[in-house]
Design a protein around this motif. Sequence first.
Motif, PDB file in Angstrom:
ATOM      1  N   TYR A 105       0.369   5.682  -6.941  1.00 36.03           N
ATOM      2  CA  TYR A 105       0.131   4.248  -6.753  1.00 36.03           C
ATOM      3  C   TYR A 105       1.256   3.536  -6.012  1.00 36.03           C
ATOM      4  O   TYR A 105       1.192   2.333  -5.807  1.00 36.03           O
ATOM      5  CB  TYR A 105      -0.104   3.576  -8.113  1.00 36.03           C
ATOM      6  N   GLY A 106       2.273   4.251  -5.604  1.00 30.58           N
ATOM      7  CA  GLY A 106       3.411   3.603  -4.936  1.00 30.58           C
ATOM      8  C   GLY A 106       3.818   4.344  -3.690  1.00 30.58           C
ATOM      9  O   GLY A 106       3.038   4.507  -2.753  1.00 30.58           O
ATOM     10  N   THR A 107       5.041   4.829  -3.681  1.00 20.79           N
ATOM     11  CA  THR A 107       5.612   5.444  -2.475  1.00 20.79           C
ATOM     12  C   THR A 107       5.043   6.825  -2.172  1.00 20.79           C
ATOM     13  O   THR A 107       5.364   7.400  -1.137  1.00 20.79           O
ATOM     14  CB  THR A 107       7.148   5.535  -2.582  1.00 20.79           C
ATOM     15  N   LEU A 108       4.195   7.356  -3.043  1.00 21.61           N
ATOM     16  CA  LEU A 108       3.539   8.635  -2.782  1.00 21.61           C
ATOM     17  C   LEU A 108       2.158   8.461  -2.149  1.00 21.61           C
ATOM     18  O   LEU A 108       1.507   9.444  -1.808  1.00 21.61           O
ATOM     19  CB  LEU A 108       3.411   9.443  -4.076  1.00 21.61           C
ATOM     20  N   ARG A 109       1.709   7.214  -1.974  1.00 22.13           N
ATOM     21  CA  ARG A 109       0.415   6.985  -1.331  1.00 22.13           C
ATOM     22  C   ARG A 109       0.497   7.319   0.158  1.00 22.13           C
ATOM     23  O   ARG A 109       1.560   7.215   0.773  1.00 22.13           O
ATOM     24  CB  ARG A 109      -0.016   5.532  -1.524  1.00 22.13           C
ATOM     25  N   PRO A 110      -0.629   7.732   0.751  1.00 20.97           N
ATOM     26  CA  PRO A 110      -0.637   8.028   2.187  1.00 20.97           C
ATOM     27  C   PRO A 110      -0.064   6.861   2.991  1.00 20.97           C
ATOM     28  O   PRO A 110      -0.371   5.701   2.732  1.00 20.97           O
ATOM     29  CB  PRO A 110      -2.120   8.247   2.493  1.00 20.97           C
TER      30      PRO A 110
ATOM     31  N   THR B  57      -8.835   3.806  -8.671  1.00 18.22           N
ATOM     32  CA  THR B  57      -8.159   2.840  -9.530  1.00 18.22           C
ATOM     33  C   THR B  57      -8.043   3.425 -10.934  1.00 18.22           C
ATOM     34  O   THR B  57      -8.789   4.338 -11.294  1.00 18.22           O
ATOM     35  CB  THR B  57      -8.917   1.493  -9.613  1.00 18.22           C
ATOM     36  N   VAL B  58      -7.108   2.896 -11.703  1.00 20.43           N
ATOM     37  CA  VAL B  58      -6.977   3.242 -13.114  1.00 20.43           C
ATOM     38  C   VAL B  58      -6.872   1.935 -13.891  1.00 20.43           C
ATOM     39  O   VAL B  58      -6.045   1.076 -13.574  1.00 20.43           O
ATOM     40  CB  VAL B  58      -5.750   4.141 -13.391  1.00 20.43           C
TER      41      VAL B  58
ATOM     42  N   THR C 214      -4.392   0.035  -8.338  1.00 22.65           N
ATOM     43  CA  THR C 214      -5.018   0.667  -7.178  1.00 22.65           C
ATOM     44  C   THR C 214      -4.103   1.759  -6.654  1.00 22.65           C
ATOM     45  O   THR C 214      -2.887   1.576  -6.584  1.00 22.65           O
ATOM     46  CB  THR C 214      -5.248  -0.388  -6.073  1.00 22.65           C
ATOM     47  N   GLY C 215      -4.691   2.875  -6.283  1.00 27.59           N
ATOM     48  CA  GLY C 215      -3.893   3.965  -5.751  1.00 27.59           C
ATOM     49  C   GLY C 215      -4.746   4.990  -5.043  1.00 27.59           C
ATOM     50  O   GLY C 215      -5.836   4.685  -4.556  1.00 27.59           O
ATOM     51  N   THR C 216      -4.257   6.220  -5.045  1.00 32.26           N
ATOM     52  CA  THR C 216      -4.918   7.318  -4.363  1.00 32.26           C
ATOM     53  C   THR C 216      -4.991   8.520  -5.289  1.00 32.26           C
ATOM     54  O   THR C 216      -3.997   8.885  -5.918  1.00 32.26           O
ATOM     55  CB  THR C 216      -4.152   7.699  -3.080  1.00 32.26           C
ATOM     56  N   LEU C 217      -6.151   9.118  -5.361  1.00 30.92           N
ATOM     57  CA  LEU C 217      -6.346  10.353  -6.094  1.00 30.92           C
ATOM     58  C   LEU C 217      -5.981  11.482  -5.132  1.00 30.92           C
ATOM     59  O   LEU C 217      -6.521  11.551  -4.033  1.00 30.92           O
ATOM     60  CB  LEU C 217      -7.820  10.432  -6.508  1.00 30.92           C
ATOM     61  N   VAL C 218      -5.027  12.313  -5.518  1.00 27.52           N
ATOM     62  CA  VAL C 218      -4.499  13.367  -4.651  1.00 27.52           C
ATOM     63  C   VAL C 218      -4.693  14.709  -5.340  1.00 27.52           C
ATOM     64  O   VAL C 218      -4.217  14.914  -6.452  1.00 27.52           O
ATOM     65  CB  VAL C 218      -2.994  13.133  -4.376  1.00 27.52           C
ATOM     66  N   GLU C 219      -5.397  15.606  -4.670  1.00 33.20           N
ATOM     67  CA  GLU C 219      -5.587  16.948  -5.202  1.00 33.20           C
ATOM     68  C   GLU C 219      -4.750  17.932  -4.388  1.00 33.20           C
ATOM     69  O   GLU C 219      -4.996  18.130  -3.195  1.00 33.20           O
ATOM     70  CB  GLU C 219      -7.057  17.355  -5.144  1.00 33.20           C
ATOM     71  N   PRO C 220      -3.744  18.541  -5.024  1.00 30.09           N
ATOM     72  CA  PRO C 220      -2.909  19.506  -4.302  1.00 30.09           C
ATOM     73  C   PRO C 220      -3.690  20.741  -3.883  1.00 30.09           C
ATOM     74  O   PRO C 220      -4.661  21.130  -4.532  1.00 30.09           O
ATOM     75  CB  PRO C 220      -1.837  19.897  -5.335  1.00 30.09           C
TER      76      PRO C 220
ATOM     77  N   GLY D 294      -2.043  -5.507  -8.674  1.00 29.93           N
ATOM     78  CA  GLY D 294      -2.161  -4.127  -9.112  1.00 29.93           C
ATOM     79  C   GLY D 294      -2.109  -3.135  -7.963  1.00 29.93           C
ATOM     80  O   GLY D 294      -2.332  -1.943  -8.152  1.00 29.93           O
ATOM     81  N   ASP D 295      -1.801  -3.630  -6.759  1.00 32.48           N
ATOM     82  CA  ASP D 295      -1.785  -2.777  -5.569  1.00 32.48           C
ATOM     83  C   ASP D 295      -0.427  -2.887  -4.895  1.00 32.48           C
ATOM     84  O   ASP D 295      -0.088  -3.914  -4.301  1.00 32.48           O
ATOM     85  CB  ASP D 295      -2.891  -3.203  -4.612  1.00 32.48           C
ATOM     86  N   TRP D 296       0.364  -1.819  -4.974  1.00 24.60           N
ATOM     87  CA  TRP D 296       1.691  -1.776  -4.376  1.00 24.60           C
ATOM     88  C   TRP D 296       1.660  -2.107  -2.890  1.00 24.60           C
ATOM     89  O   TRP D 296       2.538  -2.786  -2.380  1.00 24.60           O
ATOM     90  CB  TRP D 296       2.281  -0.386  -4.616  1.00 24.60           C
ATOM     91  N   LEU D 297       0.622  -1.660  -2.196  1.00 25.41           N
ATOM     92  CA  LEU D 297       0.560  -1.875  -0.749  1.00 25.41           C
ATOM     93  C   LEU D 297       0.256  -3.313  -0.370  1.00 25.41           C
ATOM     94  O   LEU D 297       0.528  -3.711   0.757  1.00 25.41           O
ATOM     95  CB  LEU D 297      -0.482  -0.950  -0.120  1.00 25.41           C
ATOM     96  N   SER D 298      -0.275  -4.119  -1.295  1.00 23.85           N
ATOM     97  CA  SER D 298      -0.611  -5.507  -0.955  1.00 23.85           C
ATOM     98  C   SER D 298       0.382  -6.508  -1.542  1.00 23.85           C
ATOM     99  O   SER D 298       0.175  -7.702  -1.435  1.00 23.85           O
ATOM    100  CB  SER D 298      -2.026  -5.848  -1.427  1.00 23.85           C
ATOM    101  N   ARG D 299       1.462  -6.007  -2.129  1.00 26.16           N
ATOM    102  CA  ARG D 299       2.449  -6.915  -2.723  1.00 26.16           C
ATOM    103  C   ARG D 299       3.144  -7.735  -1.629  1.00 26.16           C
ATOM    104  O   ARG D 299       3.174  -7.333  -0.471  1.00 26.16           O
ATOM    105  CB  ARG D 299       3.491  -6.122  -3.514  1.00 26.16           C
ATOM    106  N   ALA D 300       3.698  -8.849  -2.039  1.00 27.34           N
ATOM    107  CA  ALA D 300       4.491  -9.654  -1.097  1.00 27.34           C
ATOM    108  C   ALA D 300       5.775  -8.890  -0.792  1.00 27.34           C
ATOM    109  O   ALA D 300       6.453  -8.433  -1.702  1.00 27.34           O
ATOM    110  CB  ALA D 300       4.807 -11.019  -1.703  1.00 27.34           C
ATOM    111  N   ARG D 301       6.089  -8.718   0.458  1.00 28.71           N
ATOM    112  CA  ARG D 301       7.303  -7.955   0.826  1.00 28.71           C
ATOM    113  C   ARG D 301       8.390  -8.901   1.280  1.00 28.71           C
ATOM    114  O   ARG D 301       8.237  -9.812   1.949  1.00 28.71           O
ATOM    115  CB  ARG D 301       6.984  -6.959   1.931  1.00 28.71           C
TER     116      ARG D 301
END
Length: 142
Positions: free
Chosen positions: A14-19, A39-40, A62-68, A135-142
């Motif tokens: 959900y953070g710095t590991l998202r695509p 989402t979770v 909000t995040g990404t489901l990642v299957e290795p 709830g979405d790291w990518l849409s936060r105010a930067r």
Amino acid sequence: MSTPGMPRLPFFVYGTLRPGEHNHTWALAGRTVREEPATVRGLVLYEGPGYPYAVAGDGVVTGTLVEPDPGRYGEILHVLDELEDCVPGGTANVYERVTAEAERVGGGTERVWLYVAAPPLARRLCEEGTPIVSGDWLSRAR
């Protein structure tokens, strides 16, 4: 490496590991067989020092489901546990790896691993942290 008997679940990031984020590039890119939006529920996202923390609460993250890639699962598990300062059963963890139900954007749910703030940090964040309301790291105010 993976522990015998431990389920080989996909990860919810959900953070710095998202695509597109910096830790995805070196830790996951080219090592996965599936990455999809998800989402979770039951989590609140908090600002951290350049990365977020998820804490149990009344929200949706909000995040990404990642299957290795199956052949690299143990390697990726080790890399992610190390990145997240998570030693299963450890007492000085920054994050803890837990299971949760992720909701795929296209429908359906899937059991996943995700990293949440360890209890001492979670308590401090709930008391004095800055929530990411969306709830979405990518849409936060930067």
